[in-house]
Design a protein around this motif. Structure first.
Motif, PDB file in Angstrom:
ATOM      1  N   LEU A   1      12.953  61.700 -21.400  1.00 49.63           N
ATOM      2  CA  LEU A   1      12.820  61.072 -22.715  1.00 49.63           C
ATOM      3  C   LEU A   1      12.340  59.515 -22.701  1.00 49.63           C
TER       4      LEU A   1
ATOM      5  N   GLY B   1      17.179  76.038 -24.225  1.00 51.50           N
ATOM      6  CA  GLY B   1      16.430  75.012 -23.848  1.00 51.50           C
ATOM      7  C   GLY B   1      15.378  74.432 -24.627  1.00 51.50           C
TER       8      GLY B   1
ATOM      9  N   HIS C   1      21.328  55.411 -23.904  1.00 55.22           N
ATOM     10  CA  HIS C   1      22.390  56.348 -23.461  1.00 55.22           C
ATOM     11  C   HIS C   1      23.562  55.747 -23.902  1.00 55.22           C
TER      12      HIS C   1
ATOM     13  N   ASP D   1      22.739  66.955 -16.452  1.00 55.87           N
ATOM     14  CA  ASP D   1      21.601  67.195 -17.395  1.00 55.87           C
ATOM     15  C   ASP D   1      21.231  65.838 -18.334  1.00 55.87           C
ATOM     16  N   CYS D   2      22.626  65.220 -18.641  1.00 59.18           N
ATOM     17  CA  CYS D   2      22.287  63.914 -19.279  1.00 59.18           C
ATOM     18  C   CYS D   2      21.338  62.975 -18.715  1.00 59.18           C
TER      19      CYS D   2
ATOM     20  N   VAL E   1      20.882  59.467 -26.342  1.00 61.32           N
ATOM     21  CA  VAL E   1      21.472  60.530 -25.425  1.00 61.32           C
ATOM     22  C   VAL E   1      22.860  60.119 -25.333  1.00 61.32           C
TER      23      VAL E   1
ATOM     24  N   ARG F   1      19.015  63.790 -16.604  1.00 62.26           N
ATOM     25  CA  ARG F   1      17.660  64.414 -16.535  1.00 62.26           C
ATOM     26  C   ARG F   1      17.030  64.081 -17.816  1.00 62.26           C
ATOM     27  N   THR F   2      17.779  64.487 -18.644  1.00 63.79           N
ATOM     28  CA  THR F   2      17.193  64.243 -20.271  1.00 63.79           C
ATOM     29  C   THR F   2      16.796  62.899 -20.551  1.00 63.79           C
TER      30      THR F   2
ATOM     31  N   PRO G   1      19.952  69.775 -23.064  1.00 59.40           N
ATOM     32  CA  PRO G   1      18.909  69.268 -22.793  1.00 59.40           C
ATOM     33  C   PRO G   1      17.797  69.358 -23.337  1.00 59.40           C
ATOM     34  N   VAL G   2      17.003  68.400 -23.611  1.00 61.14           N
ATOM     35  CA  VAL G   2      15.675  68.307 -24.360  1.00 61.14           C
ATOM     36  C   VAL G   2      14.632  68.857 -23.346  1.00 61.14           C
ATOM     37  N   ASP G   3      13.616  69.655 -24.079  1.00 59.29           N
ATOM     38  CA  ASP G   3      12.354  69.899 -23.482  1.00 59.29           C
ATOM     39  C   ASP G   3      11.499  68.779 -23.944  1.00 59.29           C
TER      40      ASP G   3
ATOM     41  N   VAL H   1      21.193  64.950 -28.079  1.00 60.66           N
ATOM     42  CA  VAL H   1      20.266  63.767 -28.317  1.00 60.66           C
ATOM     43  C   VAL H   1      20.053  63.949 -29.884  1.00 60.66           C
TER      44      VAL H   1
END
Length: 170
Positions: free
Chosen positions: A86, A33, A100, A78-79, A70, A81-82, A137-139, A121
């Motif tokens: 962002l 992650g 998206h 997860d999509c 995304v 949330r990411t 997922p991106v932090d 992403v």
């Protein structure tokens, strides 16, 4: 040895193995992650939308300095949330666009960037060239660092992270 003690030793052994395997799994997932954006396949940039090809549904106007796309599916939590993360990260920066795109509605995009994970992403520069990809997922820290690097004219990743697109973890 008494059968009760044998069972107790066996139980303690099983619990220890489960804890070790669980700890290793959690460490692996944490590292996945946090990894940085990786360079595009073959270390060359490609246009997000090639000339003459129609933009996929969901892909709006590019940002003046960067565009984050995304690529996900309808059922991917997860999509969502990411995408939300962002959009929060760039809310104060009108020069960065976040879009998206559903993978099932953009098979050409999925094939061009070898998207295998939802979400993935894609990071495009001001010219619309994809300069980085992040499977999974991106932090928030990773997104900030990639955008800051791109804004200063540097690559949004480090050379030693080129294996991230192939799914190899360090």
């Amino acid at each position: 040895m008494d059968p009760v003690w044998q069972r107790l030793v066996l139980l303690v052994g099983v619990v220890a193995v489960v804890l070790v395997v669980g700890g290793l799994w959690r460490l692996r997932e944490h590292r996945r992650g946090r990894r940085a954006f990786a360079p595009p396949a073959e270390h060359r940039t490609r246009p997000l939308v090639p000339p003459g090809e129609a933009a996929p549904a969901g892909l709006g106007e590019p940002g003046r300095t960067a565009t984050l796309v995304v690529v996900g599916t309808r059922s991917c939590s997860d999509c969502a949330r990411t995408l939300a993360l962002l959009r929060r990260e760039v809310a104060d920066d009108p020069t960065v666009a976040v879009h998206h795109v559903l993978a099932e509605q953009a098979p050409a995009l999925v094939a061009r960037f070898d998207v295998r994970t939802a979400p993935t992403v894609l990071l495009a520069d001001a010219d619309g060239q994809v300069v980085g990809a992040h499977p999974g997922p991106v932090d928030a820290d990773v997104a900030r660092q990639a955008l800051a690097a791109l804004a200063t004219g540097r690559a949004p990743f480090t050379a030693d992270r080129a294996d991230d697109l192939t799914g190899v973890d360090r």
